[in-house]
Design a protein around this motif. Structure first.
Motif, mmCIF file in Angstrom:
data_model
loop_
_atom_site.group_PDB
_atom_site.id
_atom_site.type_symbol
_atom_site.label_atom_id
_atom_site.label_comp_id
_atom_site.label_asym_id
_atom_site.label_seq_id
_atom_site.Cartn_x
_atom_site.Cartn_y
_atom_site.Cartn_z
ATOM 1 N N GLY A 260 -0.912 11.229 -2.694
ATOM 2 C CA GLY A 260 -0.449 9.848 -2.805
ATOM 3 C C GLY A 260 -0.294 9.094 -1.503
ATOM 4 N N THR A 261 -0.914 9.564 -0.426
ATOM 5 C CA THR A 261 -0.803 8.904 0.878
ATOM 6 C C THR A 261 -2.130 9.024 1.619
ATOM 7 O OG1 THR A 261 1.546 9.521 0.990
ATOM 8 C CG2 THR A 261 0.519 8.798 3.030
ATOM 9 N N HIS B 183 4.477 1.695 -1.555
ATOM 10 C CA HIS B 183 5.755 2.277 -1.966
ATOM 11 C C HIS B 183 6.267 1.701 -3.276
ATOM 12 C CE1 HIS B 183 6.048 4.457 1.782
ATOM 13 N NE2 HIS B 183 5.794 3.349 2.444
ATOM 14 N N GLY C 16 2.136 5.399 -4.567
ATOM 15 C CA GLY C 16 0.819 6.014 -4.424
ATOM 16 C C GLY C 16 -0.127 5.124 -3.648
ATOM 17 N N VAL C 17 -1.383 5.510 -3.626
ATOM 18 C CA VAL C 17 -2.417 4.768 -2.914
ATOM 19 C C VAL C 17 -3.032 3.728 -3.850
ATOM 20 C CG1 VAL C 17 -4.710 4.950 -1.847
ATOM 21 C CG2 VAL C 17 -2.934 6.656 -1.341
ATOM 22 N N HIS D 288 -6.938 11.422 2.127
ATOM 23 C CA HIS D 288 -6.077 11.080 0.991
ATOM 24 C C HIS D 288 -5.450 12.366 0.472
ATOM 25 C CE1 HIS D 288 -5.714 8.868 -3.168
ATOM 26 N NE2 HIS D 288 -4.596 9.443 -2.795
ATOM 27 N N GLN E 38 0.840 4.016 2.142
ATOM 28 C CA GLN E 38 1.169 4.188 0.735
ATOM 29 C C GLN E 38 1.771 2.899 0.215
ATOM 30 O OE1 GLN E 38 4.782 6.206 -1.064
ATOM 31 N NE2 GLN E 38 3.293 7.867 -1.335
ATOM 32 N N ASP F 292 -3.997 -0.232 0.208
ATOM 33 C CA ASP F 292 -4.023 0.791 1.254
ATOM 34 C C ASP F 292 -5.441 1.034 1.758
ATOM 35 O OD1 ASP F 292 -1.137 1.625 1.094
ATOM 36 O OD2 ASP F 292 -1.763 2.019 -0.967
ATOM 37 N N THR G 51 -2.372 3.031 -9.155
ATOM 38 C CA THR G 51 -2.599 4.029 -8.120
ATOM 39 C C THR G 51 -3.970 4.668 -8.285
ATOM 40 O OG1 THR G 51 -1.481 5.730 -9.444
ATOM 41 C CG2 THR G 51 -0.143 4.500 -7.852
#
Length: 220
Positions: A27-28, A75, A79-80, A24, A73, A84, A7
């Motif tokens: 986490g998305t 999943h 997190g990113v 950002h 995200q 992403d 992440t």
């Protein structure tokens, strides 16, 4: 960029996202676009869907009249990741082709906090009353709307019962760079700063009748 399950923090994605459409936060990756009409919004979603299938990495999408919202995200790791980032950059290109305008509006997030001495006794009332479900570990359960619409409800333990103050307050999450301005704006319209001892993580404020609001930092 190498594909990885690691992440990425906002600091690590900042240079890639700078000046672009996506934010950002926690986490998305978020982006919202305005389009001239519903048909254009649908075309944008169709184009993104085709590329997402090719990348085998799919965003969450909310489609409205003349608006499209994307949330990205990974999943599987919560997190990113660089997957992403790649998809975000491709969505930006597709949005430009459809003449969609990025709003760069910060997503809204507000939680309800209930101060209590016995969460086990209090929680069922709110779970049933709101039609929510329990989430999280047994020693730190919170309530969430299964439809994904209403605010999260969490329970803050008090050692000593508190009767002289409101025991329900809201937590509003603001990008960390905007927190001090939000606090100042609240004070300008009559709010009272109760404490900033926890800043920059959160500030506690109250309205003229003592109802409390915490302005909480949202990583940005």
């Amino acid at each position: 960029m190498n594909d990885t399950a690691n992440t990425l923090t906002p600091a690590q994605t900042r240079s890639v996202l700078a000046g672009g459409d996506f934010l950002h936060l926690e986490g998305t990756l978020y982006a919202t676009y305005r389009t001239p009409d519903f048909a254009t919004a649908v075309r944008l979603v169709d184009a993104v869907a085709a590329d997402a299938e090719a990348l085998d990495h799919h965003p969450d999408v909310k489609l409205g009249y003349g608006t499209v919202e994307f949330e990205l995200q990974s999943h599987d790791v919560g997190g990113v990741t660089e997957r992403d980032l790649r998809l975000a950059l491709r969505i930006q290109e597709l949005a430009a082709e459809q003449h969609a305008e990025a709003t760069r509006l910060v997503p809204s997030r507000a939680d309800v906090a209930i101060d209590c001495s016995d969460a086990e006794a209090v929680r069922p009332f709110w779970r049933v009353g709101l039609g929510y479900r329990e989430f999280g570990p047994a020693d730190d359960l919170e309530l969430r709307d299964p439809r994904g619409v209403g605010p999260k409800v969490w329970f803050q333990h008090m050692e000593i019962p508190r009767t002289e103050r409101n025991r329900i307050h809201l937590d509003v999450y603001v990008p960390v760079a905007d927190c001090e301005e939000r606090v100042a704006d609240i004070i300008d319209v009559g709010g009272v700063l109760l404490t900033d001892e926890h800043a920059p993580d959160w500030w506690v404020l109250a309205d003229p009748e003592g109802n409390e609001l915490c302005v909480c930092s949202w990583d940005a």
